[in-house]
Design a protein around this motif. Structure first.
Motif, PDB file in Angstrom:
ATOM      1  N   ASN A  24      40.739  36.575  45.334  1.00 32.71           N
ATOM      2  CA  ASN A  24      40.498  37.267  44.073  1.00 32.71           C
ATOM      3  C   ASN A  24      40.855  36.433  42.857  1.00 32.71           C
ATOM      4  O   ASN A  24      40.521  36.803  41.740  1.00 32.71           O
ATOM      5  CB  ASN A  24      41.276  38.583  44.024  1.00 32.71           C
ATOM      6  CG  ASN A  24      40.745  39.571  45.034  1.00 32.71           C
ATOM      7  OD1 ASN A  24      39.566  39.571  45.343  1.00 32.71           O
ATOM      8  ND2 ASN A  24      41.616  40.395  45.567  1.00 32.71           N
ATOM      9  N   SER A  25      41.552  35.329  43.047  1.00 35.23           N
ATOM     10  CA  SER A  25      41.896  34.489  41.897  1.00 35.23           C
ATOM     11  C   SER A  25      40.813  33.448  41.709  1.00 35.23           C
ATOM     12  O   SER A  25      40.604  32.583  42.538  1.00 35.23           O
ATOM     13  CB  SER A  25      43.263  33.827  42.085  1.00 35.23           C
ATOM     14  OG  SER A  25      43.226  32.961  43.187  1.00 35.23           O
ATOM     15  N   ARG A  26      40.100  33.582  40.603  1.00 34.18           N
ATOM     16  CA  ARG A  26      39.042  32.630  40.282  1.00 34.18           C
ATOM     17  C   ARG A  26      39.642  31.612  39.332  1.00 34.18           C
ATOM     18  O   ARG A  26      39.997  31.928  38.206  1.00 34.18           O
ATOM     19  CB  ARG A  26      37.871  33.334  39.634  1.00 34.18           C
ATOM     20  CG  ARG A  26      37.229  34.319  40.560  1.00 34.18           C
ATOM     21  CD  ARG A  26      36.087  35.000  39.895  1.00 34.18           C
ATOM     22  NE  ARG A  26      35.498  35.948  40.818  1.00 34.18           N
ATOM     23  CZ  ARG A  26      34.768  36.960  40.463  1.00 34.18           C
ATOM     24  NH1 ARG A  26      34.524  37.177  39.199  1.00 34.18           N
ATOM     25  NH2 ARG A  26      34.273  37.774  41.355  1.00 34.18           N
ATOM     26  N   VAL A  27      39.750  30.393  39.817  1.00 39.16           N
ATOM     27  CA  VAL A  27      40.477  29.388  39.071  1.00 39.16           C
ATOM     28  C   VAL A  27      39.594  28.181  38.823  1.00 39.16           C
ATOM     29  O   VAL A  27      38.908  27.698  39.721  1.00 39.16           O
ATOM     30  CB  VAL A  27      41.724  28.947  39.875  1.00 39.16           C
ATOM     31  CG1 VAL A  27      42.521  27.924  39.093  1.00 39.16           C
ATOM     32  CG2 VAL A  27      42.582  30.132  40.211  1.00 39.16           C
ATOM     33  N   ASN A  28      39.651  27.720  37.612  1.00 32.25           N
ATOM     34  CA  ASN A  28      39.000  26.463  37.266  1.00 32.25           C
ATOM     35  C   ASN A  28      39.920  25.349  37.766  1.00 32.25           C
ATOM     36  O   ASN A  28      41.128  25.399  37.543  1.00 32.25           O
ATOM     37  CB  ASN A  28      38.818  26.400  35.745  1.00 32.25           C
ATOM     38  CG  ASN A  28      37.970  25.251  35.324  1.00 32.25           C
ATOM     39  OD1 ASN A  28      37.560  24.435  36.133  1.00 32.25           O
ATOM     40  ND2 ASN A  28      37.709  25.186  34.029  1.00 32.25           N
ATOM     41  N   ASN A  97      34.078  32.287  35.062  1.00 32.32           N
ATOM     42  CA  ASN A  97      35.072  31.364  34.510  1.00 32.32           C
ATOM     43  C   ASN A  97      36.340  32.084  34.070  1.00 32.32           C
ATOM     44  O   ASN A  97      37.193  31.494  33.406  1.00 32.32           O
ATOM     45  CB  ASN A  97      34.477  30.599  33.323  1.00 32.32           C
ATOM     46  CG  ASN A  97      33.522  29.528  33.788  1.00 32.32           C
ATOM     47  OD1 ASN A  97      33.927  28.568  34.419  1.00 32.32           O
ATOM     48  ND2 ASN A  97      32.240  29.707  33.505  1.00 32.32           N
ATOM     49  N   GLY A  98      36.464  33.363  34.393  1.00 28.54           N
ATOM     50  CA  GLY A  98      37.673  34.124  34.096  1.00 28.54           C
ATOM     51  C   GLY A  98      37.841  34.470  32.623  1.00 28.54           C
ATOM     52  O   GLY A  98      38.975  34.557  32.146  1.00 28.54           O
ATOM     53  N   LEU A  99      36.753  34.653  31.913  1.00 30.54           N
ATOM     54  CA  LEU A  99      36.816  34.957  30.481  1.00 30.54           C
ATOM     55  C   LEU A  99      36.080  36.247  30.169  1.00 30.54           C
ATOM     56  O   LEU A  99      35.133  36.611  30.867  1.00 30.54           O
ATOM     57  CB  LEU A  99      36.162  33.840  29.660  1.00 30.54           C
ATOM     58  CG  LEU A  99      36.834  32.481  29.647  1.00 30.54           C
ATOM     59  CD1 LEU A  99      35.933  31.463  28.971  1.00 30.54           C
ATOM     60  CD2 LEU A  99      38.156  32.560  28.924  1.00 30.54           C
ATOM     61  N   THR A 100      36.507  36.908  29.115  1.00 24.47           N
ATOM     62  CA  THR A 100      35.758  38.018  28.553  1.00 24.47           C
ATOM     63  C   THR A 100      34.992  37.466  27.348  1.00 24.47           C
ATOM     64  O   THR A 100      35.326  36.379  26.855  1.00 24.47           O
ATOM     65  CB  THR A 100      36.698  39.149  28.092  1.00 24.47           C
ATOM     66  OG1 THR A 100      37.508  38.659  27.021  1.00 24.47           O
ATOM     67  CG2 THR A 100      37.571  39.655  29.233  1.00 24.47           C
TER      68      THR A 100
END
Length: 173
Positions: A24-28, A97-100
């Motif tokens: 569940n952790s989407r990391v760059n 990319n984990g952004l809103t």
């Protein structure tokens, strides 16, 4: 003290590896070293009994892949400032990319009205919504365009009954 430092490094590395193993952790990949450093600072802060000062990281400076003007140059797509690739809509790209959208705008210093959807895509979705009757007031009827004649490029389909009758007539003689 050196042994305690090695233990903190090992613990920070194990915690970081466990965090990365979580699906569940989407990391760059560029964010992993910063996370490892913050984990190490947290572990050493806990081992010192909280006596050491917390490490304040300067906010990371992000350089856009293209200029803001170029990102909005086409009606058909918006070019991402993250990777420089064209997208019809940025929302899925941003979440991967984990952004809103708000975080994306803040990261690159964009105005609040910076679009997340290409204008041609938005127009086509708007037209489709009006065709099916969305956006009308209560009591209004949907106006459908009707053509009196079938278009020349589409063949007229016969009903099943007439096709069956034609087959029988052919077999009979």
């Amino acid at each position: 003290m050196d042994e305690q430092n090695n233990d903190a490094v090992e613990l920070a590395a194990s915690l970081t590896a466990a965090w990365l193993a979580n699906p569940n952790s989407r990391v760059n990949p560029d964010d992993v070293p910063a996370f490892l450093q913050s984990m190490y600072a947290s572990v050493t802060g806990l081992s010192d009994g909280g006596a050491s000062a917390t490490v304040e990281e300067a906010p990371q400076e992000y350089t856009p892949a293209v200029t803001v003007r170029k990102s909005l140059a086409s009606k058909d797509h918006i070019i991402s400032l993250i990777d420089g690739k064209p997208y019809r809509t940025l929302r899925r790209h941003l979440t991967s990319n984990g952004l809103t959208p708000d975080e994306y705008r803040a990261r690159y210093g964009l105005k609040a009205d910076y679009p997340m959807v290409a204008s041609s895509y938005s127009d086509s979705r708007r037209e489709m919504a009006h065709r099916i009757g969305l956006g009308r007031k209560a009591g209004e009827k949907v106006v459908k365009k009707t053509d009196d004649a079938a278009p020349a490029d589409k063949p007229v389909r016969k009903s099943r009954k007439s096709a069956t009758d034609a087959a029988k007539a052919h077999l009979e003689g």
